[in-house]
Each structure stands twice: as structure tokens, then as C-alpha cells.
Design a protein around this motif. Sequence first.
Motif, PDB file in Angstrom:
ATOM      1  N   CYS A  37       0.827  -1.218   0.000  1.00  0.00           N
ATOM      2  CA  CYS A  37       0.000   0.000   0.000  1.00  0.00           C
ATOM      3  C   CYS A  37       0.856   1.260   0.000  1.00  0.00           C
ATOM      4  O   CYS A  37       1.792   1.386   0.787  1.00  0.00           O
ATOM      5  CB  CYS A  37      -0.909  -0.008   1.216  1.00  0.00           C
ATOM      6  N   CYS A  40      -2.510   5.862  -1.190  1.00  0.00           N
ATOM      7  CA  CYS A  40      -3.077   6.792  -2.170  1.00  0.00           C
ATOM      8  C   CYS A  40      -4.497   7.207  -1.841  1.00  0.00           C
ATOM      9  O   CYS A  40      -4.974   8.234  -2.289  1.00  0.00           O
ATOM     10  CB  CYS A  40      -3.020   6.182  -3.564  1.00  0.00           C
ATOM     11  N   CYS A  43      -8.958   3.490  -2.518  1.00  0.00           N
ATOM     12  CA  CYS A  43      -9.918   2.517  -1.983  1.00  0.00           C
ATOM     13  C   CYS A  43     -10.935   3.208  -1.071  1.00  0.00           C
ATOM     14  O   CYS A  43     -12.135   2.950  -1.138  1.00  0.00           O
ATOM     15  CB  CYS A  43      -9.204   1.396  -1.237  1.00  0.00           C
TER      16      CYS A  43
HETATM   17  S1  SF4 Z   1      -5.989   1.928  -3.175  1.00  0.00           S
HETATM   18 FE1  SF4 Z   1      -5.949   1.692  -0.920  1.00  0.00          FE
HETATM   19  S2  SF4 Z   1      -4.748  -0.195  -0.590  1.00  0.00           S
HETATM   20 FE2  SF4 Z   1      -4.304   0.484  -2.666  1.00  0.00          FE
HETATM   21  S3  SF4 Z   1      -2.455   1.745  -2.478  1.00  0.00           S
HETATM   22 FE3  SF4 Z   1      -4.229   3.114  -2.386  1.00  0.00          FE
HETATM   23  S4  SF4 Z   1      -4.647   3.360  -0.169  1.00  0.00           S
HETATM   24 FE4  SF4 Z   1      -3.333   1.532  -0.421  1.00  0.00          FE
END
Ligand code: SF4
Length: 55
Positions: A37, A40, A43
Motif C-alpha cells: 500500500c 493513495c 480505496c
Molecule cells: S488503493 Fe488503498 S490499498 Fe491500494 S495503495 Fe491506495 S490506499 Fe493503499
Amino acid sequence: MAYQINDSCIACGACLPECPVEAISEGGIYTINADLCIDCGACAGVCPVGAPNEA
Ligand code: SF4
Ligand code: SF4
């Protein structure tokens, strides 16, 4: 730091394709591999129940 998915996850699958580093795994409650992770937040942005949170 990494995001974690809490117990409110309803396993809808919306977050899975959004992760740019494929850190999310399917399950009764979806899980995030903290080693992959990159924090970012994608999710968390698509989750209908706010299950992914910054640890
Ligand atoms: S989408 Fe969620 S799990 Fe994937 S890198 Fe971004 S914060 Fe991390
Ligand atoms: S989007 Fe939210 S409720 Fe759906 S699988 Fe991911 S963490 Fe669980």
C-alpha cells in the motif's frame, strides 16, 4: 503507514480494481497488504461504507 480495512467491509469489491499497486485481497472482509500500500486513498474514495482508513 498504510490503509487498513475495518470490520464494516461488506465485501462489495469496489475497491479492488481501484488500487494501483494491487495491494487489496478478496475475502469475507477485504484486506490490504501493508507492504504494498502506497497510501493513495483510492480505496477509501470508492468504498460505500468507509471501511478503509489510514492506520
Ligand atoms: S488503493 Fe488503498 S490499498 Fe491500494 S495503495 Fe491506495 S490506499 Fe493503499
Ligand atoms: S469498497 Fe469497502 S466495502 Fe467494498 S470490498 Fe472494499 S473495503 Fe469492503
